[in-house]
Design an enzyme around this catalytic site. Sequence first.
Site, PDB file in Angstrom:
ATOM      1  N   ASP A 189       0.841  -1.204   0.000  1.00  0.00           N
ATOM      2  CA  ASP A 189       0.000   0.000   0.000  1.00  0.00           C
ATOM      3  C   ASP A 189       0.876   1.254   0.000  1.00  0.00           C
ATOM      4  OD1 ASP A 189      -2.211  -1.565  -0.186  1.00  0.00           O
ATOM      5  OD2 ASP A 189      -3.031  -1.054   1.787  1.00  0.00           O
ATOM      6  N   TYR A 192      -1.906   5.158  -2.323  1.00  0.00           N
ATOM      7  CA  TYR A 192      -3.348   5.373  -2.134  1.00  0.00           C
ATOM      8  C   TYR A 192      -3.940   6.298  -3.197  1.00  0.00           C
ATOM      9  CZ  TYR A 192      -3.144   2.799   2.238  1.00  0.00           C
ATOM     10  OH  TYR A 192      -2.964   1.806   3.176  1.00  0.00           O
ATOM     11  N   ASN A 226      -3.276  -4.198  -1.502  1.00  0.00           N
ATOM     12  CA  ASN A 226      -4.526  -4.075  -2.269  1.00  0.00           C
ATOM     13  C   ASN A 226      -4.638  -2.725  -2.981  1.00  0.00           C
ATOM     14  OD1 ASN A 226      -4.777  -3.444   0.614  1.00  0.00           O
ATOM     15  ND2 ASN A 226      -6.809  -2.684   0.058  1.00  0.00           N
ATOM     16  N   HIS A 311       1.131  -8.624   2.592  1.00  0.00           N
ATOM     17  CA  HIS A 311       0.317  -7.455   2.926  1.00  0.00           C
ATOM     18  C   HIS A 311      -0.783  -7.761   3.953  1.00  0.00           C
ATOM     19  CE1 HIS A 311      -1.153  -3.454   2.630  1.00  0.00           C
ATOM     20  NE2 HIS A 311      -2.352  -3.873   2.307  1.00  0.00           N
ATOM     21  N   HIS A 321     -10.371  -5.790   8.492  1.00  0.00           N
ATOM     22  CA  HIS A 321      -9.740  -6.812   7.656  1.00  0.00           C
ATOM     23  C   HIS A 321      -9.592  -8.136   8.399  1.00  0.00           C
ATOM     24  CE1 HIS A 321      -9.063  -3.596   4.897  1.00  0.00           C
ATOM     25  NE2 HIS A 321      -8.223  -2.976   5.676  1.00  0.00           N
ATOM     26  N   HIS A 348      -1.679  -3.628   5.950  1.00  0.00           N
ATOM     27  CA  HIS A 348      -3.117  -3.692   5.683  1.00  0.00           C
ATOM     28  C   HIS A 348      -3.976  -3.115   6.806  1.00  0.00           C
ATOM     29  CE1 HIS A 348      -6.285  -4.737   3.041  1.00  0.00           C
ATOM     30  NE2 HIS A 348      -6.699  -5.816   3.646  1.00  0.00           N
ATOM     31  N   VAL A 349      -3.781  -3.580   8.033  1.00  0.00           N
ATOM     32  CA  VAL A 349      -4.523  -3.037   9.167  1.00  0.00           C
ATOM     33  C   VAL A 349      -3.754  -1.821   9.667  1.00  0.00           C
ATOM     34  CG1 VAL A 349      -5.365  -3.519  11.491  1.00  0.00           C
ATOM     35  CG2 VAL A 349      -5.372  -5.325   9.759  1.00  0.00           C
ATOM     36  N   HIS A 350      -4.430  -0.697   9.788  1.00  0.00           N
ATOM     37  CA  HIS A 350      -3.726   0.557  10.057  1.00  0.00           C
ATOM     38  C   HIS A 350      -3.502   0.757  11.546  1.00  0.00           C
ATOM     39  CE1 HIS A 350      -5.497   1.821   5.946  1.00  0.00           C
ATOM     40  NE2 HIS A 350      -4.481   0.986   5.843  1.00  0.00           N
TER      41      HIS A 350
END
Length: 458
Positions: A189, A192, A226, A311, A321, A348-350
């Site tokens: 990522d 964005y 993603n 990711h 997620h 992926h998970v912020h």
Amino acid sequence: MSRFLGLVLFLLNVADLCNGGVTSSFVRKVEKTIDMPLDSDVFEVPPGYNAPQQVHITQGDDVGMGVIVSWVTMEEPGSNTLLYWIANTKLIRKARAKITTYKFYNYTSGYIHHCTINDLEPDTKYYYEVGLGHSPRTFWFVTPPAVGPDVPYTFGLIGDLGQSYDSNVTLTHYEQNPTKGKTVLFVGDLSYADQYPDHDNRRWDTWGRFVERSAAYQPWIWTAGNHEIDFVPEIGETKPFKPYTHRYHTPYRRSNSTAPFWYSIKRASAYIIVLSSYSAYGKYTPQFKWLEKELPKVNRSETPWLIVLMHAPWYNSYNYHYMEGETMRVMYEPWFVQYKVDLVFAGHVHAYERSERVSNIAYNIVNGICSPISDQSAPVYITIGDGGNLEGLATNMTDPQPKYSAFREASFGHATLDIKNRTHAYYAWHRNQDGYAVEADRMWFSNRYWHQGEDSTT
Ligand SMILES: [Fe+2]
């Protein structure tokens, strides 16, 4: 309540605390995460006609003695020649870049140059110059030491970076971290840009200019997330990963991979396997067949530290997620335990999370054995998708904290992995809200092959 019942409840509570992990009590000031505007100084176009911009490097071969240098020119292709030389020497070498462009809906890219230079000397500072003829710019990098089992080396870890004000703070903290990461392991990522109408690809350009201040001087090892897929059939964009693959190259052929999304490199004392959560990974697929052959090749006497990047995390206790990594976990986790992978980094998970050493590989549809168990042959799983992108923080966690989760905190930040020798590596996670030197989570990792004892937080 009787005193006896009170005592029992108290003891149960203590037992609970002993078994669970830590959810950090740090409360971040919750402000909206917004992207820096197009005219921000960090996105500034370098001066001069057709000046090379978005300069970035990555490893270009299997052992770190090759570098892929990439840059973009906007007005015309310009020179595809790259000059490079060892610091304080006069012998200047030349290499040639290949130039590519792409269109994405109503956007046309600049001229994207990729130049691989090979056969470099280990542990050596090189200068390189691009943009010859009009507006040359000079940068430098240091090659890693030759691959070997006790070679110390320091990696930085960043994920889900984006281009918000918080992203800028994360990158600044990484640059100022006294641990001095020499190579960034980036867990996917990037820009964005896909959050903008028609995936406004100008945001790929601004991101390239934003990270140049680090990525031109030290390699960033790329993992696809993603937000790299850029699949938008509504506007006729049906080829996944188009902007990403044109802009960010990886040395995948050097590890016999057939696609740029999964590959491996050796660097100092580490063997790094990059996997793609968004490419097929089931049995018989190219990625599966590649990984099946790849893992037995890892020689821990040469590269003791086996690290995997992907990711989508497999062990994640946030309500974001949740279980998206589950199908890949089912496919590959037995191998990770069998081959004693040391560390798995995902994004992926912020937010930030570190797992215990656990595995969950006993289930066979009918036996009901489907809970993670403590396993000293298993990796530690770290989610570090907290680079600071515009989607904001993942603050909502499953409660109670599952036993597999050792530490979690919803803050932006980055980490460093400081490999000392074949047995020990010092790891630290830095949250953005602290001064850059403050570590909010730390760990001494002991190597799974050479020193399979329990890891220590002290
Ligand atoms: Fe993601």
